[in-house]
Write a protein that holds these residues in place. Structure first.
Motif, PDB file in Angstrom:
ATOM      1  N   LYS A  82      13.819  32.646 -14.452  1.00  0.00           N
ATOM      2  CA  LYS A  82      12.609  33.090 -15.144  1.00  0.00           C
ATOM      3  C   LYS A  82      11.691  31.903 -15.458  1.00  0.00           C
ATOM      4  O   LYS A  82      10.463  32.035 -15.398  1.00  0.00           O
ATOM      5  CB  LYS A  82      12.960  33.839 -16.439  1.00  0.00           C
ATOM      6  N   ALA A  83      12.257  30.746 -15.779  1.00  0.00           N
ATOM      7  CA  ALA A  83      11.441  29.557 -16.052  1.00  0.00           C
ATOM      8  C   ALA A  83      10.676  29.156 -14.798  1.00  0.00           C
ATOM      9  O   ALA A  83       9.497  28.792 -14.876  1.00  0.00           O
ATOM     10  CB  ALA A  83      12.328  28.415 -16.533  1.00  0.00           C
ATOM     11  N   ARG A  84      11.323  29.221 -13.651  1.00  0.00           N
ATOM     12  CA  ARG A  84      10.631  28.903 -12.392  1.00  0.00           C
ATOM     13  C   ARG A  84       9.549  29.938 -12.102  1.00  0.00           C
ATOM     14  O   ARG A  84       8.443  29.603 -11.710  1.00  0.00           O
ATOM     15  CB  ARG A  84      11.631  28.897 -11.235  1.00  0.00           C
ATOM     16  N   GLU A  85       9.916  31.196 -12.269  1.00  0.00           N
ATOM     17  CA  GLU A  85       9.028  32.299 -11.931  1.00  0.00           C
ATOM     18  C   GLU A  85       7.801  32.340 -12.843  1.00  0.00           C
ATOM     19  O   GLU A  85       6.667  32.453 -12.371  1.00  0.00           O
ATOM     20  CB  GLU A  85       9.822  33.603 -12.061  1.00  0.00           C
ATOM     21  N   ILE A  86       7.991  32.262 -14.129  1.00  0.00           N
ATOM     22  CA  ILE A  86       6.890  32.431 -15.082  1.00  0.00           C
ATOM     23  C   ILE A  86       6.102  31.139 -15.291  1.00  0.00           C
ATOM     24  O   ILE A  86       4.867  31.130 -15.244  1.00  0.00           O
ATOM     25  CB  ILE A  86       7.428  32.944 -16.438  1.00  0.00           C
ATOM     26  N   PHE A  87       6.815  30.034 -15.515  1.00  0.00           N
ATOM     27  CA  PHE A  87       6.142  28.788 -15.882  1.00  0.00           C
ATOM     28  C   PHE A  87       6.038  27.784 -14.738  1.00  0.00           C
ATOM     29  O   PHE A  87       5.393  26.754 -14.881  1.00  0.00           O
ATOM     30  CB  PHE A  87       6.874  28.133 -17.063  1.00  0.00           C
ATOM     31  N   GLY A  88       6.669  28.064 -13.614  1.00  0.00           N
ATOM     32  CA  GLY A  88       6.630  27.133 -12.489  1.00  0.00           C
ATOM     33  C   GLY A  88       7.442  25.872 -12.750  1.00  0.00           C
ATOM     34  O   GLY A  88       7.178  24.827 -12.165  1.00  0.00           O
ATOM     35  N   LEU A  89       8.423  25.955 -13.646  1.00  0.00           N
ATOM     36  CA  LEU A  89       9.249  24.792 -13.969  1.00  0.00           C
ATOM     37  C   LEU A  89      10.263  24.548 -12.864  1.00  0.00           C
ATOM     38  O   LEU A  89      10.608  25.425 -12.087  1.00  0.00           O
ATOM     39  CB  LEU A  89       9.971  25.017 -15.301  1.00  0.00           C
ATOM     40  N   LYS A  90      10.748  23.293 -12.810  1.00  0.00           N
ATOM     41  CA  LYS A  90      11.770  22.948 -11.823  1.00  0.00           C
ATOM     42  C   LYS A  90      12.762  21.997 -12.457  1.00  0.00           C
ATOM     43  O   LYS A  90      12.501  21.378 -13.494  1.00  0.00           O
ATOM     44  CB  LYS A  90      11.135  22.312 -10.598  1.00  0.00           C
ATOM     45  N   MET A  91      13.890  21.893 -11.835  1.00  0.00           N
ATOM     46  CA  MET A  91      14.921  20.960 -12.286  1.00  0.00           C
ATOM     47  C   MET A  91      14.485  19.544 -11.878  1.00  0.00           C
ATOM     48  O   MET A  91      13.741  19.384 -10.903  1.00  0.00           O
ATOM     49  CB  MET A  91      16.267  21.299 -11.641  1.00  0.00           C
ATOM     50  N   PRO A  92      14.918  18.519 -12.586  1.00  0.00           N
ATOM     51  CA  PRO A  92      14.474  17.149 -12.282  1.00  0.00           C
ATOM     52  C   PRO A  92      14.781  16.714 -10.843  1.00  0.00           C
ATOM     53  O   PRO A  92      13.997  15.983 -10.249  1.00  0.00           O
ATOM     54  CB  PRO A  92      15.259  16.288 -13.271  1.00  0.00           C
ATOM     55  N   ASP A  93      15.871  17.148 -10.262  1.00  0.00           N
ATOM     56  CA  ASP A  93      16.234  16.728  -8.897  1.00  0.00           C
ATOM     57  C   ASP A  93      15.750  17.716  -7.831  1.00  0.00           C
ATOM     58  O   ASP A  93      16.110  17.604  -6.676  1.00  0.00           O
ATOM     59  CB  ASP A  93      17.751  16.549  -8.800  1.00  0.00           C
ATOM     60  N   GLU A  94      14.892  18.649  -8.195  1.00  0.00           N
ATOM     61  CA  GLU A  94      14.435  19.693  -7.285  1.00  0.00           C
ATOM     62  C   GLU A  94      13.077  19.322  -6.706  1.00  0.00           C
ATOM     63  O   GLU A  94      12.214  18.771  -7.388  1.00  0.00           O
ATOM     64  CB  GLU A  94      14.284  20.988  -8.104  1.00  0.00           C
ATOM     65  N   ILE A  95      12.868  19.661  -5.451  1.00  0.00           N
ATOM     66  CA  ILE A  95      11.569  19.458  -4.799  1.00  0.00           C
ATOM     67  C   ILE A  95      11.052  20.823  -4.383  1.00  0.00           C
ATOM     68  O   ILE A  95      11.754  21.575  -3.695  1.00  0.00           O
ATOM     69  CB  ILE A  95      11.707  18.542  -3.558  1.00  0.00           C
ATOM     70  N   ILE A  96       9.857  21.126  -4.792  1.00  0.00           N
ATOM     71  CA  ILE A  96       9.277  22.425  -4.469  1.00  0.00           C
ATOM     72  C   ILE A  96       8.224  22.206  -3.388  1.00  0.00           C
ATOM     73  O   ILE A  96       7.307  21.404  -3.546  1.00  0.00           O
ATOM     74  CB  ILE A  96       8.649  23.086  -5.711  1.00  0.00           C
ATOM     75  N   ILE A  97       8.382  22.933  -2.321  1.00  0.00           N
ATOM     76  CA  ILE A  97       7.427  22.840  -1.215  1.00  0.00           C
ATOM     77  C   ILE A  97       6.619  24.130  -1.192  1.00  0.00           C
ATOM     78  O   ILE A  97       7.178  25.219  -1.104  1.00  0.00           O
ATOM     79  CB  ILE A  97       8.151  22.653   0.139  1.00  0.00           C
ATOM     80  N   LYS A  98       5.310  23.969  -1.305  1.00  0.00           N
ATOM     81  CA  LYS A  98       4.434  25.138  -1.294  1.00  0.00           C
ATOM     82  C   LYS A  98       3.836  25.281   0.085  1.00  0.00           C
ATOM     83  O   LYS A  98       3.463  24.290   0.709  1.00  0.00           O
ATOM     84  CB  LYS A  98       3.327  24.983  -2.349  1.00  0.00           C
ATOM     85  N   PRO A  99       3.721  26.510   0.556  1.00  0.00           N
ATOM     86  CA  PRO A  99       3.120  26.707   1.893  1.00  0.00           C
ATOM     87  C   PRO A  99       1.637  26.384   1.877  1.00  0.00           C
ATOM     88  O   PRO A  99       0.950  26.534   0.850  1.00  0.00           O
ATOM     89  CB  PRO A  99       3.350  28.193   2.172  1.00  0.00           C
ATOM     90  N   ASP A 100       1.151  25.900   3.005  1.00  0.00           N
ATOM     91  CA  ASP A 100      -0.286  25.617   3.138  1.00  0.00           C
ATOM     92  C   ASP A 100      -1.051  26.920   3.135  1.00  0.00           C
ATOM     93  O   ASP A 100      -0.622  27.914   3.689  1.00  0.00           O
ATOM     94  CB  ASP A 100      -0.575  24.871   4.453  1.00  0.00           C
ATOM     95  N   SER A 101      -2.194  26.909   2.505  1.00  0.00           N
ATOM     96  CA  SER A 101      -3.014  28.106   2.473  1.00  0.00           C
ATOM     97  C   SER A 101      -4.147  27.973   3.486  1.00  0.00           C
ATOM     98  O   SER A 101      -5.287  27.763   3.148  1.00  0.00           O
ATOM     99  CB  SER A 101      -3.564  28.356   1.061  1.00  0.00           C
ATOM    100  N   ASN A 102      -3.799  28.032   4.749  1.00  0.00           N
ATOM    101  CA  ASN A 102      -4.787  27.906   5.851  1.00  0.00           C
ATOM    102  C   ASN A 102      -5.355  29.217   6.234  1.00  0.00           C
ATOM    103  O   ASN A 102      -4.970  30.224   6.323  1.00  0.00           O
ATOM    104  CB  ASN A 102      -4.151  27.250   7.067  1.00  0.00           C
TER     105      ASN A 102
END
Length: 102
Positions: A82-102
């Motif tokens: 829920k923290a990831r989903e609602i607030f966009g939080l991540k764990m310190p060792d986590e890398i979030i890759i967002k897709p390009d919006s082309n």
């Protein structure tokens, strides 16, 4: 006179027998009609009972699912999700890759 009295009793007896027979037939007919009505009512009650049993089973299933969800909501995994989903939080060792919006 005796013959007249005897024949009067015979006619009277026959009328009584016919009357009793008619009453017995009427009672038998009424019992048959009531029996048919009760059988139809029994079928309706059986269908209603099956429907109610299906509802009970569905509610038990829903209750089990809610109990499982209640247990899951108390876990750390749910909190992190829920923290990831609602607030966009991540764990310190986590890398979030967002897709390009082309």
């Amino acid at each position: 006179m005796k013959n007249r009295h005897k024949s009067k009793n015979t006619v009277s007896n026959r009328l009584a027998i016919v009357g009793i027979t008619i009453v017995v037939l009427f009672i038998a007919f009424a019992m048959h009609v009531r029996s048919v009505t009760l059988k139809e009512q029994d079928r309706e009650y059986q269908l209603q009972e099956e429907s109610l049993q299906a509802d009970i089973d569905a509610q038990k299933q829903l209750s089990e699912e809610l109990e499982q969800k209640k247990i899951y909501v108390k876990t750390k995994e749910f909190t992190m999700e829920k923290a990831r989903e609602i607030f966009g939080l991540k764990m310190p060792d986590e890398i979030i890759i967002k897709p390009d919006s082309n």
